[in-house]
Design an enzyme around this catalytic site. Structure first.
Site, PDB file in Angstrom:
ATOM      1  N   LEU A  61       4.581   3.089   5.356  1.00 41.71           N
ATOM      2  CA  LEU A  61       5.476   1.920   4.896  1.00 41.71           C
ATOM      3  C   LEU A  61       4.335   1.149   5.366  1.00 41.71           C
ATOM      4  O   LEU A  61       3.242   0.968   5.615  1.00 41.71           O
ATOM      5  CB  LEU A  61       6.150   1.551   6.647  1.00 41.71           C
ATOM      6  CG  LEU A  61       7.435   1.727   6.197  1.00 41.71           C
ATOM      7  CD1 LEU A  61       8.497   1.439   7.600  1.00 41.71           C
ATOM      8  CD2 LEU A  61       8.608   1.997   5.185  1.00 41.71           C
ATOM      9  N   ASP A  62       4.544   0.184   4.347  1.00 41.80           N
ATOM     10  CA  ASP A  62       3.448  -0.769   3.908  1.00 41.80           C
ATOM     11  C   ASP A  62       2.822  -1.371   5.614  1.00 41.80           C
ATOM     12  O   ASP A  62       4.302  -1.846   6.062  1.00 41.80           O
ATOM     13  CB  ASP A  62       3.559  -2.223   2.972  1.00 41.80           C
ATOM     14  CG  ASP A  62       3.706  -1.252   1.699  1.00 41.80           C
ATOM     15  OD1 ASP A  62       3.167  -0.228   1.709  1.00 41.80           O
ATOM     16  OD2 ASP A  62       4.331  -2.155   0.557  1.00 41.80           O
ATOM     17  N   ARG A  63       1.571  -1.889   5.444  1.00 40.92           N
ATOM     18  CA  ARG A  63       1.811  -3.149   7.150  1.00 40.92           C
ATOM     19  C   ARG A  63       2.347  -3.822   7.442  1.00 40.92           C
ATOM     20  O   ARG A  63       2.711  -4.165   8.404  1.00 40.92           O
ATOM     21  CB  ARG A  63       0.095  -2.751   6.421  1.00 40.92           C
ATOM     22  CG  ARG A  63       0.122  -4.273   8.346  1.00 40.92           C
ATOM     23  CD  ARG A  63      -2.033  -4.502   7.653  1.00 40.92           C
ATOM     24  NE  ARG A  63      -2.047  -5.957   7.421  1.00 40.92           N
ATOM     25  CZ  ARG A  63      -2.701  -6.330   7.126  1.00 40.92           C
ATOM     26  NH1 ARG A  63      -4.137  -6.318   7.848  1.00 40.92           N
ATOM     27  NH2 ARG A  63      -2.752  -7.598   6.425  1.00 40.92           N
ATOM     28  N   THR A  65       5.459  -4.383   6.304  1.00 44.83           N
ATOM     29  CA  THR A  65       6.783  -3.701   6.216  1.00 44.83           C
ATOM     30  C   THR A  65       7.003  -3.299   7.710  1.00 44.83           C
ATOM     31  O   THR A  65       6.499  -2.371   8.240  1.00 44.83           O
ATOM     32  CB  THR A  65       6.867  -2.847   5.177  1.00 44.83           C
ATOM     33  OG1 THR A  65       6.695  -3.726   4.051  1.00 44.83           O
ATOM     34  CG2 THR A  65       8.740  -2.676   5.583  1.00 44.83           C
ATOM     35  N   ARG A 162       8.416  -4.338  -3.727  1.00 45.88           N
ATOM     36  CA  ARG A 162       7.805  -6.506  -3.721  1.00 45.88           C
ATOM     37  C   ARG A 162       7.277  -6.216  -4.989  1.00 45.88           C
ATOM     38  O   ARG A 162       7.651  -7.930  -5.458  1.00 45.88           O
ATOM     39  CB  ARG A 162       6.302  -5.987  -3.177  1.00 45.88           C
ATOM     40  CG  ARG A 162       6.454  -5.321  -1.686  1.00 45.88           C
ATOM     41  CD  ARG A 162       5.347  -4.899  -0.182  1.00 45.88           C
ATOM     42  NE  ARG A 162       4.338  -6.521  -0.889  1.00 45.88           N
ATOM     43  CZ  ARG A 162       3.499  -5.868   0.481  1.00 45.88           C
ATOM     44  NH1 ARG A 162       3.368  -4.513   1.165  1.00 45.88           N
ATOM     45  NH2 ARG A 162       3.002  -6.973   0.510  1.00 45.88           N
TER      46      ARG A 162
END
Length: 215
Positions: A61-63, A65, A162
């Protein structure tokens, strides 16, 4: 974008644990894997492996998120789960708060994405060179200047949700890469991995694990 990395020190939240898989609730602001340099060493997999030494990475997961992430506890489980992600056999749902009032009740964004090289890690819509990216969405609740959405990605491109929300004119609130003005003025990215459904590596029975959004 350059900033100081000060990840939250929340204790590890285990959502499900058995002999093959481990699912945890990742806090926003924590990298999934180490970044480049010792200052970016603190990450979710390092914290997980300090408690579960056999844990293996399956996805990221993105940092910014938060939410459900699965780790494998055996090489077999890592291969099994990896193929499910690769073949789009997992089902992921996210909750997001986006800028503005979304008029329609539901829809699909089908826009190919690729990296915006001069501005990486930003991604962008690129019909000539992008890779296929599809997101189904459903409106949950409208406020005066924001909308709560459930997002169901069919593909797993970097920054997909996003960029897709930005592309329909409703950037996710607090997004440091894609939001501007008032939409940026939030303490975190308002994007949370709410649930993940997959087949268990041992026997193939369906598993669904959820984590309540913190916003």
């Amino acid at each position: 974008m350059t900033d100081t990395y000060t990840p939250p020190q929340d204790p590890l939240v285990v959502l499900h644990h058995d002999h093959q898989v481990l699912l945890v609730d990742k806090p926003a602001g924590l990298l999934s894997v180490p970044g480049k340099g010792p200052h970016l060493a603190d990450c979710l997999i390092a914290r997980v492996q300090s408690v579960f030494p056999d844990a293996l990475l399956v996805h990221r997961l993105d940092r910014d998120t938060s939410g459900v992430m699965v780790f494998a506890l055996t090489p077999h489980a890592q291969r099994h789960l990896g193929l499910q992600f690769e073949n789009r056999q997992t089902r992921k749902t996210y909750v997001a708060r986006v800028h503005g009032q979304v008029a329609e009740a539901k829809g699909t964004v089908d826009l190919p994405l690729c990296v915006d090289w001069p501005n990486r890690p930003r991604q962008m819509v690129d019909h000539a060179n992008g890779r296929a990216a599809v997101t189904d969405w459903r409106r949950l609740k409208r406020g005066s200047d924001e909308t709560r959405m459930r997002l169901m990605p069919k593909t797993g491109r970097s920054h997909q949700l996003r960029v897709h929300m930005l592309a329909i004119g409703h950037p996710i609130l607090g997004d440091p890469f894609y939001a501007t003005g008032a939409a940026l003025d939030y303490p975190r990215l308002m994007l949370h991995s709410e649930s993940l459904a997959f087949r268990h590596p041992d026997g193939g029975l369906p598993v669904k694990v959820s984590a309540k959004p913190p916003f």
